[in-house]
Enzyme design. Structure first.
Site, mmCIF file in Angstrom:
data_model
loop_
_atom_site.group_PDB
_atom_site.id
_atom_site.type_symbol
_atom_site.label_atom_id
_atom_site.label_comp_id
_atom_site.label_asym_id
_atom_site.label_seq_id
_atom_site.Cartn_x
_atom_site.Cartn_y
_atom_site.Cartn_z
ATOM 1 N N TYR A 15 0.831 -1.211 0.000
ATOM 2 C CA TYR A 15 0.000 0.000 0.000
ATOM 3 C C TYR A 15 0.863 1.258 0.000
ATOM 4 O O TYR A 15 0.365 2.358 -0.259
ATOM 5 C CB TYR A 15 -0.904 0.060 1.231
ATOM 6 N N HIS A 47 0.507 -11.543 2.386
ATOM 7 C CA HIS A 47 -0.552 -10.886 1.625
ATOM 8 C C HIS A 47 -1.301 -11.858 0.698
ATOM 9 O O HIS A 47 -2.531 -11.820 0.620
ATOM 10 C CB HIS A 47 0.029 -9.724 0.816
#
Length: 277
Positions: free
Chosen positions: A49, A107
């Site tokens: 991110y 992730h």
């Protein structure tokens, strides 16, 4: 509704968290700090991110005590190799400017690359070193979780998955529950679809005197999933935070779950084949 979700090892999380995808820089940090001071104590981020610094700054600026905030980040697929994974976790901690992270997740499993078990052993070591308090995964199917346990004897405390009424994830949710894993929901309100204008949702919302978004978030919590909505405006932050107090009937929950579709994923990201680096 539960007050907290509890993993098999006793690790506790609130019933709703705050997503930070695309909340970057000073503006993003201010929004995240406001969310913390509004009452969110679980903040979700990721290395990919590119906002771990904004999250850390928000945690330091907020008036809420650091010890009450669970800061999460995630390991990207390009760094699943053991040494790279450890260095990346260290980098995540350094980026935040905090002395540790509270929850660190893989992730995506990236099964074609097939290094997710190696990455998991790095997370176990990072926990042993005190870099992170607890460890978990995202987007892992039951087969991936079975393999982690078979090869390391350590199960995640969290499995964060795509979960919303168009994709209810009943199999993975049931597996996680049976194994003491807290299920977190990403894109809990859908993303770019018509979910919040669906007549089933809006009809229930009108009857229980809640917003459509609150109804969907309450449905998540009632099913045992911890939603991670993102909201920039103070009003929406408060509205989402209050959603777990909305009471839905069993029929309401079943009606919303029945909205599930075989092709309900937002971007067709099936963890059995999808790769993200």
């Amino acid at each position: 509704m539960p007050d907290v979700f509890t993993a098999a090892n006793g690790f506790e999380l609130p019933t709703i968290g705050f997503g930070t995808f695309k909340l970057n820089g000073s503006d993003g940090s201010e929004i995240i700090a406001r969310a913390i001071d509004t009452g969110y104590t679980l903040i979700d981020s990721a290395f990919n991110y590119e906002n771990e610094g904004a999250v850390g700054r928000a945690v330091r600026r907020a008036s809420t005590d650091r010890g009450k905030v669970v800061v999460t980040s995630k390991l990207p697929g390009r760094h699943h190799a053991y040494d790279e994974a450890l260095a990346t976790i260290e980098e995540s901690v350094y980026r935040t400017g905090l002395d540790h992270l509270d929850l660190y997740l893989i992730h995506w499993p990236n099964p074609k690359v097939d290094k997710y078990v190696e990455a998991w052993t790095a997370l176990i070591e990072a926990r042993r070193r005190g870099l992170v308090r607890e460890i978990g995964v995202c987007n892992f199917l039951p087969e991936h979780l079975d393999r982690l346990h078979a090869e390391t004897s350590v199960m995640p405390v969290v499995n964060q998955i795509e979960l919303h009424p168009y994709f209810p994830q009943e199999e993975t949710l049931a597996y996680d529950r049976a194994h003491g894993i807290i299920t977190e929901a990403w894109s809990p309100l859908g993303r770019g679809n018509d979910l919040l204008t669906n007549p089933v949702i809006t009809g229930i919302a009108e009857r229980v005197d809640a917003s459509p978004g609150q109804v969907v978030l309450a449905w998540q919590v009632a099913r045992g999933a911890l939603p991670l909505p993102k909201a920039s405006s103070p009003e929406r932050q408060v509205e989402n935070l209050e959603a777990p107090s909305v009471t839905l009937s069993g029929d309401d929950i079943d009606a919303i779950t029945a909205l599930g579709r075989p092709d309900g994923r937002i971007n067709d990201q099936d963890p059995a084949t999808y790769e993200e680096f």
